[in-house]
Design an enzyme around this catalytic site. Structure first.
Site, short mmCIF file in Angstrom:
data_model
loop_
_atom_site.label_atom_id
_atom_site.label_comp_id
_atom_site.label_asym_id
_atom_site.label_seq_id
_atom_site.Cartn_x
_atom_site.Cartn_y
_atom_site.Cartn_z
N CYS A 178 29.53 16.11 57.92
CA CYS A 178 30.39 16.16 56.73
C CYS A 178 29.72 15.39 55.58
CB CYS A 178 31.78 15.64 57.07
SG CYS A 178 33.06 16.20 55.93
N HIS A 234 33.24 18.52 62.45
CA HIS A 234 33.17 17.21 63.08
C HIS A 234 33.11 17.31 64.61
CE1 HIS A 234 34.11 14.54 59.58
NE2 HIS A 234 34.61 15.67 59.10
N GLU A 237 32.36 15.00 66.68
CA GLU A 237 32.87 13.76 67.26
C GLU A 237 34.39 13.78 67.42
OE1 GLU A 237 33.38 13.05 62.89
OE2 GLU A 237 31.94 14.11 64.18
#
Length: 227
Positions: free
Chosen positions: A86, A194, A196
């Protein structure tokens, strides 16, 4: 394997990134404040998402001048895996480590939801645990994730197989639905979604875990082979 999680003023995904590495993979991870100047002790570098310096001037435009950034470029030049997610992707573009630029989403709205990604290249150190063409679900959270490049740059990305991920559908106006690209060497990945935030099925998807597993797997294979 030991990872550096770069922390800038305005980072807000650093804890998620740390959790993915430390708790889900069981690998070493340390937060590295932006005023540091060396990353020599780390095997991989992670630049998380957020709003570094409030996204003033342009996303990543101020962060590129942080003290730690020459060390990030050095790590990339040395062949270490460098992942920018991002805002981290935007910073890598500002550093010149990845091509293209980010514009406002086509509808001028912030998008925050799980989306479908298609793995376009599973021969990178970030994507080798996926299948080519595999459909995965990873959340996005961005207002300026509309990837743009000129036709010549796009042709180069396609010819060199540098497009790692595309969106399953057009969510933000990105050229060729690009969600993530690697550098020519293949050791630097930038992506707007994302991974994660997709490391535990309790959160809706664990598809992002394979990305981090790929990094560790390839690093171990390389270092065991050369040890």
């Amino acid at each position: 394997m030991k990872f550096a999680v770069i922390v800038l003023p305005g980072s807000n995904c650093d804890i998620d990134m740390f959790h993915a590495i430390k708790d889900e993979l069981g690998e070493e991870a340390e937060y590295v404040w932006h005023t540091e100047t060396s990353l020599d002790e780390y095997d991989g570098v992670l630049i998380p998402g957020g709003f570094s310096y409030g996204d003033y001037l342009r996303c990543g435009a101020i962060a590129r001048f942080a003290n730690i950034m020459p060390a990030v470029k050095k790590a990339a030049e040395e062949g270490k895996p460098v992942l920018g997610v991002c805002n981290g992707f935007q910073i890598l573009q500002e550093l010149g480590l990845l091509p293209g630029a980010m514009r406002r989403n086509k509808d001028l709205k912030f998008i925050c939801r799980p989306v479908e990604l298609i793995v376009q290249n599973n021969e990178t150190l970030f994507t080798s645990s996926y299948g080519k063409g595999e459909s995965i679900t990873i959340p996005v959270a961005h207002g300026e994730g509309n990837f743009y490049c000129d036709e010549e740059t796009l042709a180069g990305l396609q010819e060199n197989n540098q497009i790692a991920f595309t969106y399953g559908t057009d969510i933000n106006g990105s050229v060729a639905d690009i969600a993530g690209v690697v550098n020519e060497k293949g050791n630097v990945l930038g992506m707007m979604p994302h991974p994660e935030r997709a490391v535990d099925s309790l959160l809706g998807s664990a598809d992002g875990l394979k990305l981090f597993q790929s990094i560790v797997k390839n690093w171990r294979e390389t270092h065991v082979a050369t040890a």
